[in-house]
Scaffold this motif. Structure first.
Motif, mmCIF file in Angstrom:
data_model
loop_
_atom_site.group_PDB
_atom_site.id
_atom_site.type_symbol
_atom_site.label_atom_id
_atom_site.label_comp_id
_atom_site.label_asym_id
_atom_site.label_seq_id
_atom_site.Cartn_x
_atom_site.Cartn_y
_atom_site.Cartn_z
ATOM 1 N N ASP A 1 -8.640 -20.807 1.516
ATOM 2 C CA ASP A 1 -9.349 -19.639 0.976
ATOM 3 C C ASP A 1 -10.589 -19.410 1.842
ATOM 4 O O ASP A 1 -10.780 -20.076 2.854
ATOM 5 C CB ASP A 1 -9.690 -19.861 -0.507
ATOM 6 N N ASP A 2 -11.436 -18.450 1.454
ATOM 7 C CA ASP A 2 -12.635 -18.199 2.256
ATOM 8 C C ASP A 2 -13.605 -19.377 2.191
ATOM 9 O O ASP A 2 -14.378 -19.600 3.130
ATOM 10 C CB ASP A 2 -13.333 -16.917 1.783
ATOM 11 N N ALA A 3 -13.576 -20.106 1.088
ATOM 12 C CA ALA A 3 -14.393 -21.318 0.972
ATOM 13 C C ALA A 3 -13.647 -22.324 0.106
ATOM 14 O O ALA A 3 -12.802 -21.941 -0.709
ATOM 15 C CB ALA A 3 -15.751 -20.985 0.345
ATOM 16 N N ILE B 1 -11.370 -11.379 -0.518
ATOM 17 C CA ILE B 1 -11.370 -11.998 0.815
ATOM 18 C C ILE B 1 -12.338 -11.180 1.668
ATOM 19 O O ILE B 1 -12.519 -9.983 1.414
ATOM 20 C CB ILE B 1 -9.926 -11.979 1.396
ATOM 21 N N ASP B 2 -12.968 -11.772 2.642
ATOM 22 C CA ASP B 2 -13.811 -10.935 3.503
ATOM 23 C C ASP B 2 -13.020 -10.507 4.739
ATOM 24 O O ASP B 2 -12.059 -11.158 5.141
ATOM 25 C CB ASP B 2 -15.155 -11.597 3.855
ATOM 26 N N ILE B 3 -13.414 -9.347 5.264
ATOM 27 C CA ILE B 3 -12.632 -8.757 6.364
ATOM 28 C C ILE B 3 -13.258 -9.161 7.688
ATOM 29 O O ILE B 3 -14.052 -8.433 8.270
ATOM 30 C CB ILE B 3 -12.549 -7.225 6.230
ATOM 31 N N SER B 4 -12.901 -10.364 8.159
ATOM 32 C CA SER B 4 -13.430 -10.789 9.453
ATOM 33 C C SER B 4 -12.409 -10.609 10.567
ATOM 34 O O SER B 4 -12.771 -10.397 11.716
ATOM 35 C CB SER B 4 -13.925 -12.235 9.389
ATOM 36 N N ASP B 5 -11.129 -10.656 10.237
ATOM 37 C CA ASP B 5 -10.088 -10.548 11.272
ATOM 38 C C ASP B 5 -9.372 -9.200 11.283
ATOM 39 O O ASP B 5 -8.354 -9.060 11.953
ATOM 40 C CB ASP B 5 -9.030 -11.647 11.073
ATOM 41 N N SER C 1 -20.973 -14.293 4.095
ATOM 42 C CA SER C 1 -19.883 -13.385 3.747
ATOM 43 C C SER C 1 -18.696 -14.145 3.149
ATOM 44 O O SER C 1 -18.078 -13.691 2.181
ATOM 45 C CB SER C 1 -19.452 -12.614 5.003
ATOM 46 N N ASP C 2 -18.370 -15.306 3.702
ATOM 47 C CA ASP C 2 -17.268 -16.107 3.161
ATOM 48 C C ASP C 2 -17.575 -16.619 1.745
ATOM 49 O O ASP C 2 -16.682 -16.731 0.916
ATOM 50 C CB ASP C 2 -16.934 -17.279 4.090
ATOM 51 N N ILE C 3 -18.845 -16.925 1.476
ATOM 52 C CA ILE C 3 -19.222 -17.335 0.110
ATOM 53 C C ILE C 3 -19.143 -16.116 -0.828
ATOM 54 O O ILE C 3 -18.634 -16.216 -1.946
ATOM 55 C CB ILE C 3 -20.649 -17.960 0.089
ATOM 56 N N TYR D 1 -10.325 -15.892 -6.000
ATOM 57 C CA TYR D 1 -9.495 -16.532 -4.976
ATOM 58 C C TYR D 1 -8.636 -15.472 -4.270
ATOM 59 O O TYR D 1 -8.468 -14.364 -4.768
ATOM 60 C CB TYR D 1 -8.584 -17.575 -5.637
ATOM 61 N N ARG D 2 -8.048 -15.879 -3.150
ATOM 62 C CA ARG D 2 -7.115 -14.968 -2.470
ATOM 63 C C ARG D 2 -5.812 -14.833 -3.258
ATOM 64 O O ARG D 2 -5.003 -13.969 -2.973
ATOM 65 C CB ARG D 2 -6.786 -15.508 -1.073
ATOM 66 N N SER D 3 -5.611 -15.722 -4.222
ATOM 67 C CA SER D 3 -4.310 -15.830 -4.889
ATOM 68 C C SER D 3 -4.208 -15.082 -6.206
ATOM 69 O O SER D 3 -3.180 -15.151 -6.868
ATOM 70 C CB SER D 3 -4.015 -17.310 -5.148
HETATM 71 MG MG MG Z 1 -13.280 -15.254 5.200
#
Ligand code: MG
Ligand code: ADP
Length: 343
Positions: free
Chosen positions: A37-39, A233-237, A82-84, A156-158
């Motif tokens: 996950d992001d964290a 989720i954060d949009i880093s990619d 951002s991930d937190i 969560y991403r889930s």
């Molecule tokens: Mg992330």
């Protein structure tokens, strides 16, 4: 001696992480969520402690010929915060580790930490440790952030559910077009050092690339509105890559609409100027550090007037069917190009 050798580029970054992940099982009951996950989430009674880490390598993630080093410090902190935020939590501490060569002066390190400090003050996080070492040539900066959230608030991403609304904040693709502008100006400068960079017109885009902000304001606004994202989720990619993560982790399908994806007008025009498709920049350009989340349909009303939250599609049950509906009304499969550092 001959031995088998497999290329990392064949696995890619995510394949490599999956391969590492498969070899480990969590041994402590306090490790609530590990890799994926992001964290990570660690049990702390009513709360979860959130832990994330990110490494930036000179020549891969940044180019100091056009990145002011204090901005780099700020951005490295923002990326972790951002991930937190993407867990619906609040970052409170960071550790910062650096490796540098004798190419860097004390003043350069001061400037890097001035940026780190500005971010610490802005996001109210404390620098509580780190590590300092030398490197053969470039700069490496690795930051770990620790945050917290009430367990029931963690996103969560889930968690995306069928019929949920897909939301994104801000606008997408500007950081990537900003990077194109910076790379072009660098080329111009290398060919003719007398030329002054022509960046004024592109200030917004270059700013999005060099000094992104983590959307901690959105975490606050959602809580104020009484909305808990079902997944985040954060949009880093790039948007496409992150939508596919949501699909995979939640076991659901994604349907998003091209005409709903927020693209800033200058990013749009600049993409065209670089002969790039603006929607491709929004879907596959990275580093926007916006938040992508899903909400229950019944919550849409509560945030429908938020100026910076956009509803771009919805969740359906067929997890293999992740599509973008183009402006012409055709459904095209979502594909993640993202960043692949191993190619
Ligand atoms: Mg992330
Ligand atoms: P993000 O884009 O949110 O920073 P990543 O794609 O880098 O996340 O990582 C995805 C997940 O894999 C995260 O849970 C991260 O902690 C984990 N991860 C990444 N690299 C490694 C590694 N080398 N060893 C263990 N876990 C890793």
């Amino acid at each position: 001696m001959t031995e088998n050798r497999s290329e990392i580029s064949q696995l890619g970054e995510f394949g490599l992480i999956d391969r590492i992940h498969e070899k480990f099982t969590l041994l402590n009951p306090s490790s609530l969520t590990g890799i994926g996950d992001d964290a990570a989430v660690i049990d702390a009674g009513d709360e979860g402690i959130l832990v994330t880490t990110d490494m930036l390598v000179e020549g891969i993630h940044f180019d100091l010929s056009y990145t002011p080093i204090h901005h780099l410090g700020y951005k490295a902190v923002a990326a972790n915060v951002s991930d937190i935020a993407a867990m619906n939590g609040k970052a409170e501490q960071i550790t910062v580790s650096i490796a540098l060569s004798n190419r860097f002066s004390v003043e350069a390190v001061d400037a890097l930490y001035a940026g780190i400090k500005a971010a610490c003050e802005n996001y109210k996080v404390d620098l509580v440790g780190g590590d300092t070492t030398s490197s053969p040539s470039g700069l490496v900066i690795s930051i770990t952030a620790v945050g917290r959230a009430k367990k029931e608030d963690i996103a969560y991403r889930s968690g995306a559910q069928v019929n949920d609304i897909i939301c994104v904040t801000g606008d997408l693709g500007a950081a990537f077009t900003g990077l194109q502008v910076l790379a072009r100006e660098k080329e111009v400068f290398l060919t003719n050092p007398e030329m002054q960079p022509d960046l004024e017109k592109y200030e917004y885009l270059v700013g999005r690339q060099l000094k992104p902000e983590a959307r901690t304001d959105i975490v606050f606004d959602l809580a104020e509105a009484g909305v808990k994202p079902t997944a985040m989720i954060d949009i880093s990619d790039g948007l496409a890559s992150e939508l596919l993560h949501l699909s995979k982790n939640s076991g659901v399908g994604i349907r998003v609409y091209e005409d709903k994806v927020p693209i800033d007008h200058l990013a749009f025009e600049t993409a065209i100027e670089f002969k790039l498709d603006p929607i491709t920049c929004a879907l596959n350009g990275g580093e926007d550090y916006e938040l992508l989340f899903t909400i229950a349909k019944t919550d849409q009303e509560k945030i429908k007037n938020h100026p910076d939250i956009h509803f771009i599609g919805y969740i359906h049950e067929r997890k293999a069917e992740n599509v973008l509906i183009t402006k012409q009304g055709t459904a095209v499969p979502l594909r993640a190009q993202g960043w692949d550092h191993f190619k």
